[in-house]
Design an enzyme around this catalytic site. Structure first.
Site, mmCIF file in Angstrom:
data_model
loop_
_atom_site.group_PDB
_atom_site.id
_atom_site.type_symbol
_atom_site.label_atom_id
_atom_site.label_comp_id
_atom_site.label_asym_id
_atom_site.label_seq_id
_atom_site.Cartn_x
_atom_site.Cartn_y
_atom_site.Cartn_z
ATOM 1 N N GLN A 67 0.848 -1.135 0.004
ATOM 2 C CA GLN A 67 0.145 0.048 -0.015
ATOM 3 C C GLN A 67 0.842 1.188 0.003
ATOM 4 O OE1 GLN A 67 -3.541 -0.736 0.486
ATOM 5 N NE2 GLN A 67 -3.745 1.556 -0.362
ATOM 6 N N PHE A 68 1.509 1.570 -0.958
ATOM 7 C CA PHE A 68 2.241 2.894 -1.276
ATOM 8 C C PHE A 68 1.579 4.016 -0.942
ATOM 9 C CE2 PHE A 68 0.909 2.976 -5.588
ATOM 10 C CZ PHE A 68 1.026 4.326 -5.828
ATOM 11 N N THR A 69 0.482 3.953 -1.314
ATOM 12 C CA THR A 69 -0.414 5.057 -1.302
ATOM 13 C C THR A 69 -0.681 5.751 0.353
ATOM 14 O OG1 THR A 69 -2.512 3.978 -1.004
ATOM 15 C CG2 THR A 69 -1.807 4.722 -3.099
#
Length: 145
Positions: A78-80
Site C-alpha cells: 500500500q504505497f499510497t
C-alpha cells in the site's frame, strides 16, 4: 514504514476476478514501505504485530494477541499510505520507497512473517487489487516507524 492494521473476522484479495489471498480471523496488514526502511525495521514491526493484544478475552477485554487466537495475516502492499496531500490536489508519493526496494522489503516482510503466524496470505505487489474484509469491532491501528 507505515502499517494500517485492521482486526478482521475474514478478508480476501482479488486480482482479475480471482482470489489470490484470504484469511479468516486475524489482521489485514496494509503495508507502506518508505525511504529509509530496511529489514531491521520489518523484523521489529512483525514482532510488534505478533505481540499486540487486540483480541477480546472471555471477559471482552482486549488481552489476547493474534498468536493467542491462532489468527492469520493478509498482507497488502500500500504505497499510497505515503500520499502527501498538503500541497495542491494531486498527492505526492516522494516519501514512498522506489518500487524495486519496496517490492524487495514487501517480499521480505511476507517471508519473515510466515514462521510467526498460523497463516500468511498476501496480495500482488503493484497489482490492481480489490480487498474485501469484515472489520471486527471495527478495530484499526496505525503503526509507524
Amino acid at each position: 514504514m507505515k502499517i494500517i492494521l485492521q482486526r478482521v473476522s475474514s478478508a480476501s484479495v482479488t486480482v482479475s476476478g480471482s482470489i489470490v489471498g484470504q484469511i479468516n480471523r486475524g489482521y489485514v496488514v496494509l503495508l507502506g514501505i518508505g525511504l529509509g526502511d530496511n529489514k531491521e525495521k520489518i523484523a521489529k514491526a512483525i514482532d510488534k504485530i505478533k505481540k499486540l493484544r487486540l483480541f477480546a478475552d472471555a471477559e471482552g477485554k482486549t488481552n489476547l494477541s493474534i498468536s493467542d487466537i491462532g489468527g492469520g495475516l493478509l498482507v497488502v502492499s500500500q504505497f499510497t499510505l505515503y500520499a502527501d496531500c498538503r500541497k495542491g490536489n494531486r498527492p505526492s508519493f516522494t516519501d514512498a520507497a522506489p518500487p524495486a526496494l519496496a517490492e524487495e522489503l514487501y517480499d521480505y516482510f511476507v517471508a519473515e512473517a510466515r514462521p510467526h503466524f498460523k497463516e500468511v496470505a498476501c496480495g500482488v505487489f503493484g497489482g490492481d487489487m480489490q480487498v474485501a474484509l469484515v472489520n471486527d469491532g471495527p478495530f484499526t491501528v496505525v503503526l509507524e516507524s
